[in-house]
Design an enzyme around this catalytic site. Structure first.
Site, PDB file in Angstrom:
ATOM      1  N   TYR A 149       0.846  -1.199   0.000  1.00 41.36           N
ATOM      2  CA  TYR A 149       0.000   0.000   0.000  1.00 41.36           C
ATOM      3  C   TYR A 149       0.873   1.238   0.000  1.00 41.36           C
ATOM      4  O   TYR A 149       1.386   1.621   1.053  1.00 41.36           O
ATOM      5  CB  TYR A 149      -0.937  -0.003   1.217  1.00 41.36           C
ATOM      6  CG  TYR A 149      -1.841  -1.220   1.228  1.00 41.36           C
ATOM      7  CD1 TYR A 149      -2.955  -1.280   0.399  1.00 41.36           C
ATOM      8  CD2 TYR A 149      -1.562  -2.308   2.052  1.00 41.36           C
ATOM      9  CE1 TYR A 149      -3.774  -2.402   0.384  1.00 41.36           C
ATOM     10  CE2 TYR A 149      -2.369  -3.436   2.045  1.00 41.36           C
ATOM     11  CZ  TYR A 149      -3.479  -3.481   1.208  1.00 41.36           C
ATOM     12  OH  TYR A 149      -4.272  -4.595   1.204  1.00 41.36           O
ATOM     13  N   SER A 160      10.297 -10.754 -10.827  1.00 37.76           N
ATOM     14  CA  SER A 160      10.221 -12.187 -11.167  1.00 37.76           C
ATOM     15  C   SER A 160      11.628 -12.651 -11.503  1.00 37.76           C
ATOM     16  O   SER A 160      12.380 -11.921 -12.144  1.00 37.76           O
ATOM     17  CB  SER A 160       9.346 -12.436 -12.405  1.00 37.76           C
ATOM     18  OG  SER A 160       9.459 -13.799 -12.819  1.00 37.76           O
ATOM     19  N   LYS A 176       3.540 -17.985  -8.329  1.00 33.88           N
ATOM     20  CA  LYS A 176       2.913 -17.061  -7.375  1.00 33.88           C
ATOM     21  C   LYS A 176       3.368 -15.631  -7.654  1.00 33.88           C
ATOM     22  O   LYS A 176       2.570 -14.701  -7.624  1.00 33.88           O
ATOM     23  CB  LYS A 176       3.322 -17.427  -5.943  1.00 33.88           C
ATOM     24  CG  LYS A 176       2.567 -18.583  -5.363  1.00 33.88           C
ATOM     25  CD  LYS A 176       2.965 -18.750  -3.900  1.00 33.88           C
ATOM     26  CE  LYS A 176       2.295 -19.934  -3.273  1.00 33.88           C
ATOM     27  NZ  LYS A 176       2.845 -20.229  -1.941  1.00 33.88           N
ATOM     28  N   THR A 177       4.675 -15.463  -7.919  1.00 32.41           N
ATOM     29  CA  THR A 177       5.205 -14.117  -8.156  1.00 32.41           C
ATOM     30  C   THR A 177       4.526 -13.498  -9.362  1.00 32.41           C
ATOM     31  O   THR A 177       4.116 -12.332  -9.325  1.00 32.41           O
ATOM     32  CB  THR A 177       6.737 -14.185  -8.378  1.00 32.41           C
ATOM     33  OG1 THR A 177       7.307 -14.804  -7.230  1.00 32.41           O
ATOM     34  CG2 THR A 177       7.341 -12.817  -8.593  1.00 32.41           C
ATOM     35  N   ARG A 191      -6.278   1.064  -7.213  1.00 35.57           N
ATOM     36  CA  ARG A 191      -6.603   1.852  -6.020  1.00 35.57           C
ATOM     37  C   ARG A 191      -6.073   3.280  -6.111  1.00 35.57           C
ATOM     38  O   ARG A 191      -6.759   4.226  -5.750  1.00 35.57           O
ATOM     39  CB  ARG A 191      -6.036   1.145  -4.777  1.00 35.57           C
ATOM     40  CG  ARG A 191      -6.511   1.734  -3.461  1.00 35.57           C
ATOM     41  CD  ARG A 191      -6.027   0.920  -2.274  1.00 35.57           C
ATOM     42  NE  ARG A 191      -4.589   1.011  -2.103  1.00 35.57           N
ATOM     43  CZ  ARG A 191      -3.960   2.036  -1.542  1.00 35.57           C
ATOM     44  NH1 ARG A 191      -4.648   3.073  -1.102  1.00 35.57           N
ATOM     45  NH2 ARG A 191      -2.648   2.030  -1.431  1.00 35.57           N
ATOM     46  N   TYR A 230       7.187 -20.047 -15.807  1.00 39.73           N
ATOM     47  CA  TYR A 230       7.516 -18.675 -16.231  1.00 39.73           C
ATOM     48  C   TYR A 230       6.666 -18.265 -17.428  1.00 39.73           C
ATOM     49  O   TYR A 230       6.010 -17.223 -17.410  1.00 39.73           O
ATOM     50  CB  TYR A 230       9.005 -18.632 -16.571  1.00 39.73           C
ATOM     51  CG  TYR A 230       9.548 -17.253 -16.898  1.00 39.73           C
ATOM     52  CD1 TYR A 230       9.639 -16.262 -15.933  1.00 39.73           C
ATOM     53  CD2 TYR A 230      10.002 -16.948 -18.181  1.00 39.73           C
ATOM     54  CE1 TYR A 230      10.159 -15.011 -16.227  1.00 39.73           C
ATOM     55  CE2 TYR A 230      10.531 -15.703 -18.491  1.00 39.73           C
ATOM     56  CZ  TYR A 230      10.610 -14.737 -17.504  1.00 39.73           C
ATOM     57  OH  TYR A 230      11.131 -13.507 -17.800  1.00 39.73           O
TER      58      TYR A 230
HETATM   59  O1  UDX Z   1      25.417 -22.192 -20.714  1.00 42.27           O
HETATM   60  C1  UDX Z   1      24.478 -22.106 -21.534  1.00 42.27           C
HETATM   61  C2  UDX Z   1      23.287 -21.429 -21.286  1.00 42.27           C
HETATM   62  C3  UDX Z   1      22.315 -21.412 -22.244  1.00 42.27           C
HETATM   63  N1  UDX Z   1      22.502 -21.996 -23.456  1.00 42.27           N
HETATM   64  C4  UDX Z   1      21.500 -21.896 -24.530  1.00 42.27           C
HETATM   65  O2  UDX Z   1      21.455 -20.547 -24.941  1.00 42.27           O
HETATM   66  C5  UDX Z   1      20.133 -20.194 -25.325  1.00 42.27           C
HETATM   67  C6  UDX Z   1      19.688 -18.996 -24.536  1.00 42.27           C
HETATM   68  O3  UDX Z   1      19.505 -19.387 -23.203  1.00 42.27           O
HETATM   69  P1  UDX Z   1      19.273 -18.369 -22.014  1.00 42.27           P
HETATM   70  O4  UDX Z   1      19.222 -19.182 -20.775  1.00 42.27           O
HETATM   71  O5  UDX Z   1      20.244 -17.269 -22.068  1.00 42.27           O
HETATM   72  O6  UDX Z   1      17.850 -17.690 -22.301  1.00 42.27           O
HETATM   73  P2  UDX Z   1      16.515 -18.238 -22.970  1.00 42.27           P
HETATM   74  O7  UDX Z   1      16.432 -17.624 -24.315  1.00 42.27           O
HETATM   75  O8  UDX Z   1      16.405 -19.712 -22.913  1.00 42.27           O
HETATM   76  O9  UDX Z   1      15.429 -17.660 -21.998  1.00 42.27           O
HETATM   77  C7  UDX Z   1      15.331 -16.260 -21.792  1.00 42.27           C
HETATM   78  O10 UDX Z   1      14.372 -15.791 -22.681  1.00 42.27           O
HETATM   79  C8  UDX Z   1      14.016 -14.433 -22.627  1.00 42.27           C
HETATM   80  C9  UDX Z   1      13.887 -13.845 -21.251  1.00 42.27           C
HETATM   81  O11 UDX Z   1      12.573 -13.516 -20.911  1.00 42.27           O
HETATM   82  C10 UDX Z   1      14.512 -14.596 -20.152  1.00 42.27           C
HETATM   83  O12 UDX Z   1      15.640 -13.878 -19.743  1.00 42.27           O
HETATM   84  C11 UDX Z   1      14.956 -15.988 -20.383  1.00 42.27           C
HETATM   85  O13 UDX Z   1      13.906 -16.819 -19.979  1.00 42.27           O
HETATM   86  C12 UDX Z   1      19.289 -21.440 -25.110  1.00 42.27           C
HETATM   87  O14 UDX Z   1      19.178 -22.127 -26.301  1.00 42.27           O
HETATM   88  C13 UDX Z   1      20.085 -22.267 -24.116  1.00 42.27           C
HETATM   89  O15 UDX Z   1      19.870 -23.651 -24.207  1.00 42.27           O
HETATM   90  C14 UDX Z   1      23.690 -22.666 -23.726  1.00 42.27           C
HETATM   91  O16 UDX Z   1      23.877 -23.210 -24.815  1.00 42.27           O
HETATM   92  N2  UDX Z   1      24.632 -22.701 -22.754  1.00 42.27           N
END
Ligand code: UDX
Length: 419
Positions: A149, A160, A176-177, A191, A230
């Site tokens: 509030y 998030s 929940k978030t 409000r 998510y």
């Molecule tokens: O160490 C890693 C981490 C990730 N990756 C790959 O890299 C790509 C990107 O992965 P990230 O974890 O950076 O992010 P993602 O695209 O999967 O998700 C993101 O999307 C958009 C936003 O809303 C969020 O920040 C997040 O959920 C994916 O294909 C993942 O598998 C690798 O190859 N090695």
């Protein structure tokens, strides 16, 4: 000048202080008290008279404290002056996080009053500590799952976890978030008559069957997969925004944020940019999940922040994509980071992540047309800034590791210690 005092049995407090002082504070030597610090004499009536020189000794200490206080005077980044009419009271949920803290900087520097709310799950006080104490700034440790509030004009609702390992860590909490947290913030907006901007995501498109993704694409999300907490959490958050808009007249803005990177990403963030940079800097293998042929398009954080502010202050209430359309495969990306760091790290292929979107690239025509916004920071320039940041973070970590001092051996009374 000495202080004159007469000691009675109940007036030994100053002496107690002196004893404590001598015992615990042996440095610096110039402030040590000794018997010479007092003039002792017996008065005719038999009472002990002590003239202390404490004042002379304490004064330099006071001087030092004054100097220290001066050096602590907080210097803030420059802040514009805004008239009462233009200055807004702005709430940023998740304002101590990676994106939230950059948004905080922009809105503070633009001269607004900013209240940051964060539960510090992935946010860090360090990200906004440079504003603590500023008259336009407030930091509240609060979880948006609980109602809040306060009186505000605008709400940037960013709270998030955003990196897949973080949001999958506690899927119920992520749900929940995004569900209850967004409901609470929309209730607050209703409000107090505030406008609310929801930080939504490109993940609402799931593993897209349309490429590039424009705002009118409904997406392809697995509602029971590991990313659903998510993806579906953000989808229901969007649904809530439009329900509050239609039913209650709340002004809403929805930003669908594509992959973003930059300084202040957490060292343990787990997203690809921070992982690859940290691995390259430390000479460890760059971990590519799957074949590396999946694509992403990365925007630098300052571009996103400008887009968020432009959207908030626009009259566009429907969702808008904010991202950089320059698309690369993850393997190309690994190679690029390796080269920019100048690292000899290998590339290691690990198993594919479940439900990993295979292609992602924003269609940003709407943002260009309606907000006159487009990203301006070239990928390599942004990456070099992020590399610089992570290099410093590694140095900071190395310099601040707690190394316990060896304890001096305790020698028991009356016994000789032999080596
Ligand atoms: O160490 C890693 C981490 C990730 N990756 C790959 O890299 C790509 C990107 O992965 P990230 O974890 O950076 O992010 P993602 O695209 O999967 O998700 C993101 O999307 C958009 C936003 O809303 C969020 O920040 C997040 O959920 C994916 O294909 C993942 O598998 C690798 O190859 N090695």
């Amino acid at each position: 000048m000495g202080i004159e005092s007469t000691l009675t049995p109940t007036s030994f407090f100053p002496l107690a202080v002196v004893v404590f002082f001598k015992k615990d504070y042996e440095e610096p030597k110039d402030f040590l008290l000794s018997d010479d610090s007092f003039n002792w004499s017996m008065q005719e009536n038999g009472e002990l008279k002590i003239e202390s020189k404490i004042e002379e000794i304490v004064e330099p200490l006071r001087e030092k404290i004054r100097d220290l206080e001066k050096s602590f005077t907080q210097k803030y980044p420059p802040v514009k002056f805004l008239s009462e009419k233009d200055r807004k009271r702005i709430l940023i949920t998740g304002g101590a996080g990676f994106v939230g803290s950059h948004l905080t900087d922009k809105l503070m520097m633009d001269g607004h009053e900013v209240t940051v709310v964060d539960n510090f799950f992935t946010g860090r006080k360090r990200n906004v500590e440079h504003w603590i104490g500023h008259e336009n700034f407030e930091l509240i440790n609060h979880d948006v799952v609980e109602p809040l509030y306060i009186e505000v004009d605008q709400i940037y609702h960013l709270a998030s976890p955003a990196s897949p390992p973080n949001y999958m860590y506690n899927p119920i909490k992520t749900l929940k978030t995004n569900a209850i947290g967004t409901l609470n913030m929309l209730g607050l907006a209703k409000r107090v008559g505030a406008r609310l901007l929801l930080a939504s995501t490109s993940e609402v498109y799931g593993d897209p069957e349309v490429h590039p993704q424009s705002e009118d694409y409904w997406g392809h999300v697995n509602p029971i997969g590991p990313r659903a907490c998510y993806d579906e959490g953000k989808r229901v958050a969007e649904t809530m925004c439009y329900a509050y808009m239609k039913q209650e007249g709340v002004e809403v803005r929805v930003a669908r944020i594509f992959n973003t990177f930059g300084p202040r990403m957490h060292m343990n963030d787990g997203r690809v940019v921070s992982n690859f940079i940290l691995q390259a800097l430390q000479g460890e293998p760059l971990t590519v999940y799957g074949s590396g042929s999946q694509t992403r398009a990365f925007q630098y954080v300052s571009d996103l922040v400008n887009g968020l502010v432009a959207l908030m202050n626009s009259n566009v209430s429907s969702p808008v994509n904010l991202g950089n359309p320059e698309e690369h495969t993850i393997l190309e990306f690994a190679q690029l980071i390796k080269n920019l760091v100048g690292s000899g790290s290998e590339i290691q292929f690990l198993s594919e992540a479940q439900d990993d979107p295979q292609k992602r690239k924003p269609d940003i025509r709407k943002a260009k047309m309606m907000l006159a916004w487009e990203p301006v920071v070239p990928l390599e320039e942004g990456l070099n800034k992020a590399i610089h940041y992570f290099r410093k973070e590694l140095e900071y970590q190395a310099n601040n590791q707690y190394i316990p001092k060896p304890k001096p051996a305790r020698i028991k009374k009356g016994r000789t210690r032999h080596n």
